[in-house]
Design a protein around this motif. Sequence first.
Motif, PDB file in Angstrom:
ATOM      1  N   GLU A   1       0.368  16.860 -11.587  1.00  0.00           N
ATOM      2  CA  GLU A   1       0.215  16.248 -12.906  1.00  0.00           C
ATOM      3  C   GLU A   1       1.471  15.466 -13.268  1.00  0.00           C
ATOM      4  O   GLU A   1       1.399  14.431 -13.926  1.00  0.00           O
ATOM      5  N   GLY A   2       2.625  15.933 -12.798  1.00  0.00           N
ATOM      6  CA  GLY A   2       3.870  15.213 -13.054  1.00  0.00           C
ATOM      7  C   GLY A   2       3.869  13.842 -12.397  1.00  0.00           C
ATOM      8  O   GLY A   2       4.359  12.868 -12.973  1.00  0.00           O
ATOM      9  N   VAL A   3       3.301  13.757 -11.175  1.00  0.00           N
ATOM     10  CA  VAL A   3       3.218  12.468 -10.492  1.00  0.00           C
ATOM     11  C   VAL A   3       2.341  11.513 -11.296  1.00  0.00           C
ATOM     12  O   VAL A   3       2.671  10.338 -11.474  1.00  0.00           O
ATOM     13  N   GLN A   4       1.233  12.022 -11.816  1.00  0.00           N
ATOM     14  CA  GLN A   4       0.351  11.188 -12.627  1.00  0.00           C
ATOM     15  C   GLN A   4       1.077  10.654 -13.861  1.00  0.00           C
ATOM     16  O   GLN A   4       0.942   9.490 -14.230  1.00  0.00           O
ATOM     17  N   ARG A   5       1.864  11.518 -14.489  1.00  0.00           N
ATOM     18  CA  ARG A   5       2.592  11.099 -15.697  1.00  0.00           C
ATOM     19  C   ARG A   5       3.703  10.102 -15.348  1.00  0.00           C
ATOM     20  O   ARG A   5       4.041   9.242 -16.156  1.00  0.00           O
TER      21      ARG A   5
ATOM     22  N   LYS B   1       0.863  -1.193   0.000  1.00  0.00           N
ATOM     23  CA  LYS B   1       0.000   0.000   0.000  1.00  0.00           C
ATOM     24  C   LYS B   1       0.891   1.231   0.000  1.00  0.00           C
ATOM     25  O   LYS B   1       1.817   1.329   0.804  1.00  0.00           O
ATOM     26  N   VAL B   2       0.620   2.148  -0.920  1.00  0.00           N
ATOM     27  CA  VAL B   2       1.379   3.399  -0.980  1.00  0.00           C
ATOM     28  C   VAL B   2       0.406   4.568  -1.052  1.00  0.00           C
ATOM     29  O   VAL B   2      -0.743   4.400  -1.457  1.00  0.00           O
ATOM     30  N   GLU B   3       0.864   5.724  -0.623  1.00  0.00           N
ATOM     31  CA  GLU B   3       0.064   6.944  -0.753  1.00  0.00           C
ATOM     32  C   GLU B   3       0.608   7.741  -1.932  1.00  0.00           C
ATOM     33  O   GLU B   3       1.806   8.047  -1.960  1.00  0.00           O
ATOM     34  N   ALA B   4      -0.256   8.059  -2.862  1.00  0.00           N
ATOM     35  CA  ALA B   4       0.181   8.808  -4.045  1.00  0.00           C
ATOM     36  C   ALA B   4       0.765  10.156  -3.656  1.00  0.00           C
ATOM     37  O   ALA B   4       1.644  10.688  -4.339  1.00  0.00           O
ATOM     38  N   SER B   5       0.313  10.708  -2.531  1.00  0.00           N
ATOM     39  CA  SER B   5       0.752  12.051  -2.130  1.00  0.00           C
ATOM     40  C   SER B   5       2.210  12.085  -1.681  1.00  0.00           C
ATOM     41  O   SER B   5       2.793  13.159  -1.566  1.00  0.00           O
ATOM     42  N   LYS B   6       2.817  10.903  -1.395  1.00  0.00           N
ATOM     43  CA  LYS B   6       4.216  10.940  -0.961  1.00  0.00           C
ATOM     44  C   LYS B   6       5.182  10.935  -2.144  1.00  0.00           C
ATOM     45  O   LYS B   6       6.371  11.124  -1.968  1.00  0.00           O
ATOM     46  N   PHE B   7       4.650  10.713  -3.337  1.00  0.00           N
ATOM     47  CA  PHE B   7       5.487  10.786  -4.531  1.00  0.00           C
ATOM     48  C   PHE B   7       5.456  12.203  -5.085  1.00  0.00           C
ATOM     49  O   PHE B   7       4.464  12.910  -4.940  1.00  0.00           O
ATOM     50  N   THR B   8       6.540  12.586  -5.728  1.00  0.00           N
ATOM     51  CA  THR B   8       6.533  13.860  -6.440  1.00  0.00           C
ATOM     52  C   THR B   8       7.160  13.638  -7.800  1.00  0.00           C
ATOM     53  O   THR B   8       7.841  12.645  -8.038  1.00  0.00           O
ATOM     54  N   GLU B   9       6.921  14.584  -8.671  1.00  0.00           N
ATOM     55  CA  GLU B   9       7.477  14.495 -10.018  1.00  0.00           C
ATOM     56  C   GLU B   9       9.002  14.442  -9.937  1.00  0.00           C
ATOM     57  O   GLU B   9       9.611  15.019  -9.046  1.00  0.00           O
ATOM     58  N   VAL B  10       9.616  13.724 -10.858  1.00  0.00           N
ATOM     59  CA  VAL B  10      11.076  13.648 -10.915  1.00  0.00           C
ATOM     60  C   VAL B  10      11.645  15.062 -10.976  1.00  0.00           C
ATOM     61  O   VAL B  10      11.229  15.885 -11.789  1.00  0.00           O
ATOM     62  N   GLY B  11      12.583  15.346 -10.103  1.00  0.00           N
ATOM     63  CA  GLY B  11      13.148  16.702 -10.038  1.00  0.00           C
ATOM     64  C   GLY B  11      12.713  17.430  -8.788  1.00  0.00           C
ATOM     65  O   GLY B  11      13.392  18.325  -8.322  1.00  0.00           O
ATOM     66  N   TYR B  12      11.550  17.019  -8.223  1.00  0.00           N
ATOM     67  CA  TYR B  12      11.103  17.584  -6.951  1.00  0.00           C
ATOM     68  C   TYR B  12      11.584  16.658  -5.830  1.00  0.00           C
ATOM     69  O   TYR B  12      11.936  15.508  -6.051  1.00  0.00           O
ATOM     70  N   VAL B  13      11.564  17.159  -4.594  1.00  0.00           N
ATOM     71  CA  VAL B  13      11.963  16.319  -3.469  1.00  0.00           C
ATOM     72  C   VAL B  13      10.831  15.328  -3.174  1.00  0.00           C
ATOM     73  O   VAL B  13       9.689  15.721  -3.024  1.00  0.00           O
ATOM     74  N   GLY B  14      11.168  14.052  -3.089  1.00  0.00           N
ATOM     75  CA  GLY B  14      10.143  13.046  -2.826  1.00  0.00           C
ATOM     76  C   GLY B  14      10.599  11.701  -3.320  1.00  0.00           C
ATOM     77  O   GLY B  14      11.702  11.551  -3.842  1.00  0.00           O
ATOM     78  N   ARG B  15       9.756  10.698  -3.157  1.00  0.00           N
ATOM     79  CA  ARG B  15      10.130   9.338  -3.546  1.00  0.00           C
ATOM     80  C   ARG B  15       9.842   9.096  -5.011  1.00  0.00           C
ATOM     81  O   ARG B  15       8.880   9.593  -5.579  1.00  0.00           O
ATOM     82  N   ASP B  16      10.685   8.260  -5.610  1.00  0.00           N
ATOM     83  CA  ASP B  16      10.519   7.869  -6.995  1.00  0.00           C
ATOM     84  C   ASP B  16       9.367   6.859  -7.073  1.00  0.00           C
ATOM     85  O   ASP B  16       9.269   5.959  -6.237  1.00  0.00           O
ATOM     86  N   VAL B  17       8.506   6.995  -8.068  1.00  0.00           N
ATOM     87  CA  VAL B  17       7.336   6.111  -8.165  1.00  0.00           C
ATOM     88  C   VAL B  17       7.734   4.644  -8.336  1.00  0.00           C
ATOM     89  O   VAL B  17       6.980   3.747  -7.954  1.00  0.00           O
TER      90      VAL B  17
END
Length: 461
Positions: A291-295, A84-100
Amino acid sequence: MTEVLKDLTPRQIVAELDQYIIGQHDAKRNVAIALRNRWRRMNSTADMQREITPNNILMIGATGVGKTEIARRLAKVADAPFIKVEASKFTEVGYVGRDVESMVRDLVEQSVNMVRAAKKEAVQARAQQLVEDVILDILIPPVKPANGQMGFENEKKDPDAELNERTRERFRDKIRSGEMDDRKIEIDVLQSQTPNIGVMGGSVDDLSMMNIQEMIGGMMPKRGKKRKVTIAEARTILLEEEAAKLIDMDEVKEEAIRKAEDAGIIFIDEIDKVASARSGNGGGGPDVSREGVQRDLLPIVEGSAVNTKYGVVHTDHILFIAAGAFHVAKPSDLIPELQGRFPIRVELQSLSEDDFYHILKEPKNALTKQYVAMLAAEQVELTFQDDALRELARIAFEVNGEVENIGARRLQTVLSHLMNDFMFDIPDVIGANAKVVVTKELVGDKLNGLVKNRDLSQFIL
């Protein structure tokens, strides 16, 4: 896994889920069909197996209605790797956050643990025998044949060797029965000399760092360390080591990757948090990252190859279940490509007062049954009268309607307020062999204040 699913028809899967989740029949039907479709795909012709893709599901419903629980219980029913993962903890590549891609790596890690545990169970009997031999060798070392005897039948057996063998067998029986569990012995424990490594300058992703640490750890020699422990502790420590020696890790990795690809379930929660409400001004600010996370999610969901430390994993046949409350955004606010990858949409119903009553009474893991089990550990018998459960359900539903609707989670708040005094007084004031009966009047006395003063804190600065 195929054998497990063979005996589970969609109706049986729903019946299994009914033991833990009240209502939400539409959602249960859809996940049951999706699970059965996996068995159907794996038993179709080889050329069609590659073509049949899973029907990913988008669950829409408020918090606390059972979205996560349905997915988690589904994975348990199928004995499938689940993450189980939370989509909100990911960020678009280049932003601070976890890689999808980390969600796929986590799934494979879970799959490896499951396969390793199953293999360990299979070699348990052999490993236990080897552990007994190791402990016996420490307690009573075997006697070597004298004068170079090779143990031919016509030769006379050494009486010392016979006595040693009989003594070892007596001690083996004592070890098995647990008579010697408290006796201390000295054993060699293997320790891996894997150093903690950091990289200065530049960024290194999680996978590269794990590979570097594993590579250096493999080059470092494993060193034995002497430890004085009881035989019971030694049995546990040595069992892990002996079982690990009997397991072929290459076979485990191959099977785990196959299990993750064919049976894995990834539950993406809070998908609505990365959906930005469409507006005529073209958006801006955090919407760009959303939108970057979605992509970034798109290639994972539609099927791609992800590098993990166990090998390459193809995500084409992993079942993705996304969920969100969609209070602010709508499912149509997701980018069209991602919407297309979740063709099955299920709306979960808000829970009614009657649902709350059944949640308190029927599931195998009902909160009331949990409290009964906890007090049974203190030798106190706890019973809930039926009208008390009705009153608890009414209060929880009323508080949800007037404060914030957090679904079935409100029952934990209500029951905690009701039971806290009992939990504090046991066993000091209420001793063993006591009986506690929860009545409608008791519920009213304890919880009336909760309804009247429900959220005064929101008015205090």
